[in-house]
Design a protein around this motif. Sequence first.
Motif, short mmCIF file in Angstrom:
data_model
loop_
_atom_site.label_atom_id
_atom_site.label_comp_id
_atom_site.label_asym_id
_atom_site.label_seq_id
_atom_site.Cartn_x
_atom_site.Cartn_y
_atom_site.Cartn_z
N ALA A 151 23.00 -33.59 -30.04
CA ALA A 151 22.99 -33.00 -31.38
C ALA A 151 21.96 -33.70 -32.27
N LEU A 152 21.79 -35.00 -32.09
CA LEU A 152 20.79 -35.74 -32.87
C LEU A 152 19.37 -35.33 -32.49
N VAL A 153 19.15 -35.05 -31.22
CA VAL A 153 17.84 -34.55 -30.79
C VAL A 153 17.51 -33.27 -31.54
N ASP A 154 18.50 -32.38 -31.66
CA ASP A 154 18.31 -31.14 -32.40
C ASP A 154 18.15 -31.41 -33.89
N GLU A 155 18.98 -32.28 -34.44
CA GLU A 155 18.93 -32.58 -35.88
C GLU A 155 17.56 -33.10 -36.30
N PHE A 156 16.97 -33.94 -35.48
CA PHE A 156 15.68 -34.54 -35.83
C PHE A 156 14.49 -33.72 -35.34
N GLY A 157 14.77 -32.62 -34.65
CA GLY A 157 13.69 -31.77 -34.16
C GLY A 157 12.81 -32.46 -33.14
N LEU B 132 18.59 -33.06 -21.30
CA LEU B 132 17.53 -32.74 -22.27
C LEU B 132 16.40 -31.98 -21.61
N ALA B 133 16.04 -32.37 -20.39
CA ALA B 133 14.96 -31.68 -19.69
C ALA B 133 15.31 -30.20 -19.49
N GLY B 134 16.57 -29.93 -19.24
CA GLY B 134 17.01 -28.55 -19.08
C GLY B 134 16.89 -27.73 -20.35
N ARG B 135 16.75 -28.41 -21.48
CA ARG B 135 16.58 -27.73 -22.77
C ARG B 135 15.11 -27.69 -23.19
N GLY B 136 14.23 -28.07 -22.30
CA GLY B 136 12.80 -27.98 -22.58
C GLY B 136 12.23 -29.19 -23.30
N ILE B 137 12.99 -30.29 -23.37
CA ILE B 137 12.51 -31.51 -24.01
C ILE B 137 11.69 -32.31 -22.99
N ALA B 138 10.58 -32.89 -23.43
CA ALA B 138 9.80 -33.78 -22.58
C ALA B 138 10.50 -35.14 -22.58
N VAL B 139 10.91 -35.60 -21.40
CA VAL B 139 11.74 -36.80 -21.31
C VAL B 139 11.11 -37.85 -20.40
#
Length: 237
Positions: A30-36, A54-61
């Motif tokens: 949720a914090l990843v989303d909150e901070f964009g 996170l990788a499954g949500r398209g975030i570069a990790v």
Amino acid sequence: MVDAHFAEPRLVELYDVLEGARDDLDAYAALVDEFGARSVLDVGCGTGTFASLLAGRGIAVVGVDPAAASLEVARHKPHADTVRWVLGDTTSLPPLQVDLATMTGNVAQVFLTDEDWSAALRGIRAALRPGGRLVFESRRPEREAWREWDRERTCARDGDVETWIEVTAVREPLVSFRTTFVFAADGAVLTSDSTLRFRTLDELGGSLAAAGFAVEDVRDAPDRPGREFVVVARAQP
């Protein structure tokens, strides 16, 4: 030294099973989303549960961990092929400029000396873009969580494996404990010894400032209310 629970292959195979659903990671997601945040450094990523999520949500990790056996498990999880896995610690990271760095679970407390903790924070600061954030949790020392770490209250069984925790030494701010694993199938008994450092909020704030961070917020842990600090710190120019 890496605890056997994260380095011994037979114990690493059990880690995700014993940890269960990992609902504690929902707050970090949720914090990843909150901070964009679109890029995340997961420090002490272990078996890669959060990094893969996170990788499954398209975030570069980027996931970094000193335990090779844990990273071997991580590399076989869904979306693991899109994660950059690094064997080591924050002092040996490749050049990075990520939006957010995280230390979930007990990761922030495994740095026992001031020198190791400061080095870890400096490595994270170097990996963050200007204005990027670090989020981590640390147990409140005054709650003395270790008083509940005994065989009677921690004994659990999953399949043919029985586990429990027992405190082996309390030298505040350091607390050492042993996790015992008993395998019914072959009678094997394995142990993993760990030590955590319990820092006060003032200590955390001072060390963060010295490493180039400003504490932006201190929150409660949704899964353990009143028991932990969840610290949000911003990298200063």
